[in-house]
Write an enzyme that holds these catalytic residues in place. Structure first.
Site: not given
Length: 721
Positions: A497-498, A501, A504
């Site tokens: 998940h991290e 980020h 992105h």
């Protein structure tokens, strides 16, 4: 300009051309360790040269310099243009940005009393500094003049997005208010900045102080030897040698509750978590919550809005609180029904083991683990040896990024870090060129706030010639010396998940730093991170990284099948705790000033009752006194539902991946081009439709949670156009 701290990446001198440009000759010269970008690769902060005492003078000097830059822009006698007003303003504040990014990274991940004192002192000054820019009438007049002339201008996509965002930020920050209302707004913003800083510091302190001290090792039955050793070390560090400290994580439920055999220990640990920051004393946050809610409601009223949520959601993909509430209420019935079914299974397990009680919040995870073992023959302790942390990172997280996007990674040992546990990697793009620098900070410690997050030391910008320097911070319990770090599958998913980020941020491809990477709406920013979770359980990825830490044996297919089969297990609990927290957040932030209550607990109880979820058994993921997302800052206030909205986006896009061949470079490149590389220039709905061929649908999310049968057909975007 950075939305919160007015900290763009470079100085006005970097702008091309001088005709009509503001005269910066009176701007003071920067001095000190942050005066210029560091000489390290990618301009990473040089922590060998930065002392705690450097931050406060650097940020104050940065504010003074930016104030002079802004004055030169506002007082420029030349007619306002995009270059001499919008781009010049965006380029101001180089020193402030550089110092603030390093400072807030360290206060989040490795703070101390000195840094906490600096944060307390600087926060209201930063709020006042932001107001001094956004409420500057001559400056806004120039911004508005350029904005009003936009139809006659020829601009790039990035220029047009920056102009639109700059104008919206000024209006949203109060540029159109009367002088009297501006004065009141300044007072409100300064006070709220102080309160959110205090809240965050109190939650960190309160979470540390609420660690459960256990004297008798027998009360820890069910924990592994490594977990007990870590608890002994934690107690010793607190001056309790010979005892055991069960250190709290940021959420209401605690991971150790799934393993502790002793019901009284479970109850005590749960109640220590639930009641932190609400027992009176210096760490109590109840008064801060009430004051913040009142001040936020008063701020919204200055803008003519009914409540803070109406004011806050001006730039969201979900544009109104009513729409967000309707979305959440639509999820509640199926979630509550699932919770009831799950509780019945847990109670049946309790009775089968001879218990004469019904499941309570401190029992849920413990008996859920027993049911998981019984129904799916899946034991968390059986899984963990296959998920050693470094292997998960390098052969799982990084491997998935290679397969989808062609990225490669090289570990390095020449970058100074802010804590010895931090490691760094150079990230290389698909063509072999350097894409950026990645910091990985995995372990829980007392100097770190709870949770997991991503941010930048350096933002990507074509104008500035900078590449992203990004860090991921987690709170994985550190094992005893010499022991491997073995992860639960939830912790493994959090790593993916991290890094979603981080991707992105790494794929940012913007002219301006303030518009690059994750500079998107709050209810969109969690989409790329949740999307990256999909690859944690992708069979090809699992086969590459899920290997026994001792033998190197690949995880057996049978065990992988069990993990997949159990994916829909306990979802009433998992979705319910997030949904309850999000609905409670919205309840707080749809109050008018006159409706703000006098007590936190009674209002929270009423708000939770209104959710129609089983919050007595499945309490919210965060209780108000330690709900840092909402009260430790403003980013997620009236916005915690973003996790639910973006989960819907993730599952829907997941069906697009599946319909188009799954994990392929072609799909990864398309997703990168349409979503990940667009930063703040993105039209969210248009991008989603371009990728998938339709508007967001909730059904794939409900199917993934097991709430409805998985019988809908995924849409092939190539067929629908």
């Amino acid at each position: 300009m950075d939305n919160d701290t007015m900290t763009p990446a470079t100085g006005a001198a970097a702008l091309p051309g001088t005709g009509g440009m503001p005269d910066m000759s009176a701007v003071p010269q920067a001095t000190g360790v942050f005066a210029t970008p560091s000489d390290l690769p990618f301009h990473a902060p040089d922590f060998t040269k930065i002392e705690d005492s450097d931050y406060l003078p650097a940020m104050r000097q940065g504010m003074a310099i930016q104030k002079a830059e802004v004055a030169a822009i506002a007082n420029n006698p030349a007619a306002p243009t995009f270059a001499n007003t919008i781009a010049a303003l965006d380029a101001s504040g180089e020193l402030l940005g550089r110092a603030a990014r390093a400072f807030y990274a360290v206060t989040g991940a490795n703070t101390n009393d000195t840094l906490d004192a600096v944060e307390t002192e600087i926060s209201p000054e930063m709020a006042a500094h932001s107001d001094a820019i956004y409420l500057n009438a001559p400056l806004f007049a120039r911004v508005k003049a350029v904005y009003d002339n936009r139809a006659a201008m020829s601009m790039t996509v990035d220029d047009a997005a920056l102009l639109e965002e700059t104008y919206k930020q000024f209006v949203h920050a109060g540029a159109n208010l009367s002088d009297a209302d501006k004065a009141r707004l300044r007072d409100l913003n300064t006070r709220m900045s102080t309160l959110t800083t205090q809240f965050g510091q109190k939650v960190t302190a309160g979470t540390n102080d609420a660690a459960l001290i256990v004297a008798d090792r027998a009360m820890l039955a069910g924990l592994s030897d490594a977990q007990i050793e870590a608890a002994a070390d934690a107690a010793a560090s607190r001056g309790k040698a010979g005892q055991y400290a069960l250190v709290l994580q940021n959420t209401t439920q605690q991971p150790l509750l799934s393993s502790l055999d002793n019901r009284e220990t479970r109850r005590r640990l749960f109640e220590a978590s639930l009641t932190r920051n609400s027992q009176g004393g210096e760490d109590d946050t109840n008064a801060i919550v009430l004051e913040l809610v009142k001040l936020r409601a008063e701020k919204a009223a200055l803008f003519g809005e009914d409540n803070f949520a109406e004011w806050q959601m001006y730039d969201r993909m979900i544009e109104s609180p009513d729409a967000a509430i309707e979305f959440m209420r639509g999820l509640a019935p199926a979630t509550a029904q699932a919770q009831t079914r799950e509780a019945a299974k847990l109670n049946a397990m309790i009775r089968a083991e001879g218990g004469n009680f019904t499941v309570q919040p401190w029992d849920w995870s413990y008996y859920a683990e027993k049911v998981r073992k019984a129904e799916y023959d899946l034991d968390e302790d059986e899984i963990k040896p296959y998920f050693e942390m470094n292997n998960v990172l390098e052969n799982g997280v990084f491997y998935a990024a290679n397969q989808l996007y062609g990225l490669t990674f090289a570990k390095r040992d020449d970058i100074p870090v802010y804590h010895p546990d931090v490691t760094t990697y150079t990230v290389f793009d698909r063509d072999g060129s350097e894409l950026g620098l990645f910091y990985f900070d995995p372990y829980q410690r007392e100097s770190k706030r709870g949770g997991a997050w991503m941010s930048n030391f350096v933002d990507q910008s074509h104008r500035d010639g900078t590449k992203p320097v990004i860090y991921n911070v987690l709170n994985i319990p550190k094992p005893g010396a010499g022991e491997p770090t073995l992860l639960t599958f939830d912790e493994t998913t959090t790593m993916f998940h991290e890094f979603g980020h981080a991707l992105h941020g790494f794929f940012a491809d913007q002219e301006y730093a303030s518009m690059s990477g994750t500079a998107v709406a709050r209810d969109f920013v969690e989409f790329p991170s949740q999307m990256n979770e999909k690859w944690a359980s992708e069979p090809r990825v699992l086969a590459n990284y899920a290997k026994h830490y001792r033998t190197g044996e690949q995880i057996p297919q049978q065990l992988m099948d069990k993990i997949d089969a159990a994916a829909k297990f306990n979802q009433g609990f998992a979705l319910g705790e997030t949904l309850a927290a999000a609905m409670m957040d919205m309840s707080w932030h749809t109050l008018t000033p006159a409706q703000v209550p006098t007590g936190v607990a009674p209002f929270q109880a009423r708000a939770l009752a209104d959710t129609r979820l089983n919050t007595g058994m499945v309490p919210p993921r965060y209780s108000s006194p330690y709900f840092r997302h909402v009260f430790g800052g403003s980013s997620y206030s009236a916005g915690y539902h973003a996790y639910l909205w973006t989960e819907m986006l993730y599952h829907d896009v997941g069906t697009w991946f599946d319909a188009n061949g799954g994990m392929t470079r072609a799909n990864g490149d398309r997703y990168r081009d349409v979503v990940l590389s667009r930063g703040g220039t993105l039209d969210y709905g248009k991008a989603f439709r371009t990728l998938t061929g339709h508007d967001p649908r909730v059904e794939p999310m409900l199917e993934a949670r097991g709430f409805i049968p998985g019988d809908s057909e995924p849409t092939n975007a190539d067929e629908t156009g």
